[in-house]
Design a protein around this motif. Structure first.
Motif, short mmCIF file in Angstrom:
data_model
loop_
_atom_site.label_atom_id
_atom_site.label_comp_id
_atom_site.label_asym_id
_atom_site.label_seq_id
_atom_site.Cartn_x
_atom_site.Cartn_y
_atom_site.Cartn_z
N VAL A 67 54.25 30.52 41.32
CA VAL A 67 54.02 31.93 41.00
C VAL A 67 53.57 32.07 39.54
O VAL A 67 52.68 32.87 39.22
CB VAL A 67 55.29 32.75 41.29
N THR A 68 54.14 31.26 38.67
CA THR A 68 53.73 31.27 37.27
C THR A 68 52.25 30.90 37.13
O THR A 68 51.51 31.48 36.31
CB THR A 68 54.61 30.30 36.45
N GLU A 69 51.79 29.96 37.95
CA GLU A 69 50.36 29.59 37.94
C GLU A 69 49.49 30.77 38.38
O GLU A 69 48.42 31.01 37.81
CB GLU A 69 50.12 28.40 38.88
N TRP A 70 49.93 31.48 39.40
CA TRP A 70 49.14 32.62 39.88
C TRP A 70 49.06 33.70 38.80
O TRP A 70 48.03 34.33 38.61
CB TRP A 70 49.75 33.20 41.16
N ILE A 71 50.19 33.93 38.11
CA ILE A 71 50.21 34.94 37.06
C ILE A 71 49.25 34.54 35.93
O ILE A 71 48.47 35.36 35.42
CB ILE A 71 51.65 35.13 36.53
N ALA A 72 49.27 33.26 35.56
CA ALA A 72 48.38 32.77 34.50
C ALA A 72 46.92 32.89 34.93
O ALA A 72 46.05 33.31 34.16
CB ALA A 72 48.73 31.32 34.16
N ARG A 73 46.64 32.53 36.17
CA ARG A 73 45.27 32.63 36.70
C ARG A 73 44.77 34.07 36.63
O ARG A 73 43.65 34.34 36.22
CB ARG A 73 45.27 32.12 38.14
N ASP A 74 45.63 35.01 37.03
CA ASP A 74 45.20 36.41 37.14
C ASP A 74 45.14 37.11 35.80
O ASP A 74 44.61 38.23 35.71
CB ASP A 74 46.12 37.16 38.12
N ALA A 75 45.65 36.46 34.74
CA ALA A 75 45.58 37.08 33.41
C ALA A 75 44.13 37.26 32.97
O ALA A 75 43.84 38.06 32.08
CB ALA A 75 46.34 36.22 32.40
N ALA A 76 43.21 36.53 33.62
CA ALA A 76 41.79 36.64 33.26
C ALA A 76 41.16 37.93 33.78
O ALA A 76 40.02 38.25 33.44
CB ALA A 76 41.02 35.43 33.80
N PHE A 77 41.88 38.67 34.61
CA PHE A 77 41.33 39.86 35.24
C PHE A 77 42.13 41.08 34.82
O PHE A 77 43.33 41.01 34.63
CB PHE A 77 41.37 39.71 36.77
N GLU A 78 41.43 42.20 34.70
CA GLU A 78 42.09 43.44 34.28
C GLU A 78 42.49 44.27 35.47
O GLU A 78 41.88 44.18 36.54
CB GLU A 78 41.15 44.24 33.39
N GLY A 79 43.51 45.11 35.27
CA GLY A 79 43.89 46.08 36.30
C GLY A 79 44.86 45.51 37.32
O GLY A 79 45.25 44.34 37.25
N PRO A 80 45.23 46.33 38.30
CA PRO A 80 46.18 45.88 39.32
C PRO A 80 45.52 45.05 40.43
O PRO A 80 46.18 44.25 41.08
CB PRO A 80 46.73 47.19 39.89
N THR A 81 44.22 45.27 40.65
CA THR A 81 43.52 44.53 41.71
C THR A 81 42.15 44.11 41.18
O THR A 81 41.68 44.64 40.18
CB THR A 81 43.30 45.41 42.96
N ALA A 82 41.54 43.19 41.89
CA ALA A 82 40.18 42.78 41.50
C ALA A 82 39.38 42.47 42.76
O ALA A 82 39.90 41.87 43.69
CB ALA A 82 40.23 41.55 40.60
N PRO A 83 38.12 42.89 42.79
CA PRO A 83 37.27 42.57 43.94
C PRO A 83 36.68 41.16 43.82
O PRO A 83 36.34 40.72 42.73
CB PRO A 83 36.17 43.63 43.86
N PHE A 84 36.59 40.49 44.96
CA PHE A 84 35.97 39.16 44.98
C PHE A 84 35.04 39.06 46.16
O PHE A 84 35.32 39.60 47.22
CB PHE A 84 37.03 38.05 45.10
N VAL A 85 33.95 38.34 45.97
CA VAL A 85 33.03 38.09 47.07
C VAL A 85 33.34 36.70 47.64
O VAL A 85 33.41 35.72 46.90
CB VAL A 85 31.57 38.14 46.58
N LEU A 86 33.56 36.65 48.94
CA LEU A 86 33.83 35.39 49.60
C LEU A 86 32.90 35.27 50.80
O LEU A 86 32.51 36.28 51.39
CB LEU A 86 35.29 35.34 50.07
N ASP A 87 32.59 34.05 51.18
CA ASP A 87 31.74 33.83 52.35
C ASP A 87 32.41 32.80 53.25
O ASP A 87 32.29 31.59 53.02
CB ASP A 87 30.35 33.35 51.90
N CYS A 88 33.13 33.28 54.24
CA CYS A 88 33.88 32.38 55.13
C CYS A 88 32.96 31.42 55.87
O CYS A 88 33.33 30.28 56.14
CB CYS A 88 34.69 33.19 56.14
N GLU A 89 31.75 31.88 56.18
CA GLU A 89 30.86 31.05 57.00
C GLU A 89 30.36 29.83 56.24
O GLU A 89 29.88 28.89 56.85
CB GLU A 89 29.69 31.89 57.52
N THR A 90 30.42 29.86 54.91
CA THR A 90 29.99 28.68 54.16
C THR A 90 31.15 28.04 53.40
O THR A 90 30.94 27.20 52.54
CB THR A 90 28.88 29.05 53.14
N CYS A 91 32.37 28.46 53.71
CA CYS A 91 33.55 27.93 53.00
C CYS A 91 34.27 26.91 53.87
O CYS A 91 34.19 25.72 53.65
CB CYS A 91 34.47 29.08 52.60
#
Ligand code: SF4
Ligand code: SF4
Length: 209
Positions: free
Chosen positions: A91-115
């Motif tokens: 959980v500490t890793e997730w918190i550190a990772r998300d420190a790079a983003f502002e706000g309570p949520t962040a939009p991300f583009v993902l492509d399941c068909e090529t992942c």
């Protein structure tokens, strides 16, 4: 096909910052209040309704058996889940990772068909609707390519490591139009999705929308 998902961001708070933690969770984020026992807070959604998808999967991500909706006080309307000691580092890793983003949520583009990352080393359990879809979709041959474990019918994984689903070809699902419900319902953008991507690609690949 690319899709944009809105992912909750993990933030940590001291017990004295409870109101800020509540605001973050009510705005769609995931708060971790670091008391002697760590508590995760997320929005519970409308009363009587299932938990919001991302909150539900965040609770599943920390594999806790102890969670409950809060029915009074400043955190009323949130769901609280215990973060066990085993999960604090992650959980500490997730918190550190998300420190790079502002706000309570962040939009991300993902492509399941090529992942295809979640098609590696995850057992897919088949239900009656899946079997019917195979037949109706002209792919009754797929019924012969299932396995059984403890009475449950599964899509098998390949024998060699990494052990992808036998239908994953060059990181693409070769039976995408008739893929089982478990594959259809697995939500992109959850911690489970991001962990699969990290395991396969070796880094947090979080392109901003
Ligand atoms: S790991 Fe996530 S992005 Fe990749 S295929 Fe699975 S759900 Fe889609
Ligand atoms: S059936 Fe397709 S989507 Fe489902 S695990 Fe296998 S390769 Fe992935």
């Amino acid at each position: 096909m690319k899709e944009t998902v809105v992912r909750p961001l993990w933030r940590s708070f001291e017990p004295s910052q409870l109101r800020a933690a509540v605001r973050h969770a009510k705005a769609g984020g995931i708060s971790v209040v670091k008391e002697r026992q760590w508590q995760m807070l997320g929005d519970a959604g409308p009363p009587g309704e299932p938990l919001p998808l991302m909150v539900d999967w965040a609770i599943r991500a920390i594999e806790t058996a102890r969670w409950a909706e809060i029915t009074d006080g400043v955190a009323k309307g949130l769901v609280q889940a215990a973060v066990t000691r085993d999960w604090r580092e992650r959980v500490t890793e997730w918190i550190a990772r998300d420190a790079a983003f502002e706000g309570p949520t962040a939009p991300f583009v993902l492509d399941c068909e090529t992942c295809g990352a979640c098609c590696v080393d995850n057992a897919v359990v088949l239900d009656a609707e899946d079997l019917k879809r195979f037949r109706d979709g002209g792919r009754a041959d797929l019924l012969k390519r299932t396995s059984r474990k403890n009475g449950v019918r599964l899509l098998p994984l390949a024998r060699e490591k990494p052990r992808p689903c036998i239908h994953l070809k060059e990181l693409r699902c070769s039976i995408y139009p008739v893929r089982p419900n478990m594959c259809r319902d697995f939500p992109a953008g959850t911690e489970q999705c991001l962990t699969s991507r990290e395991d396969l690609y070796g880094h947090h690949d979080l392109p901003k929308a």
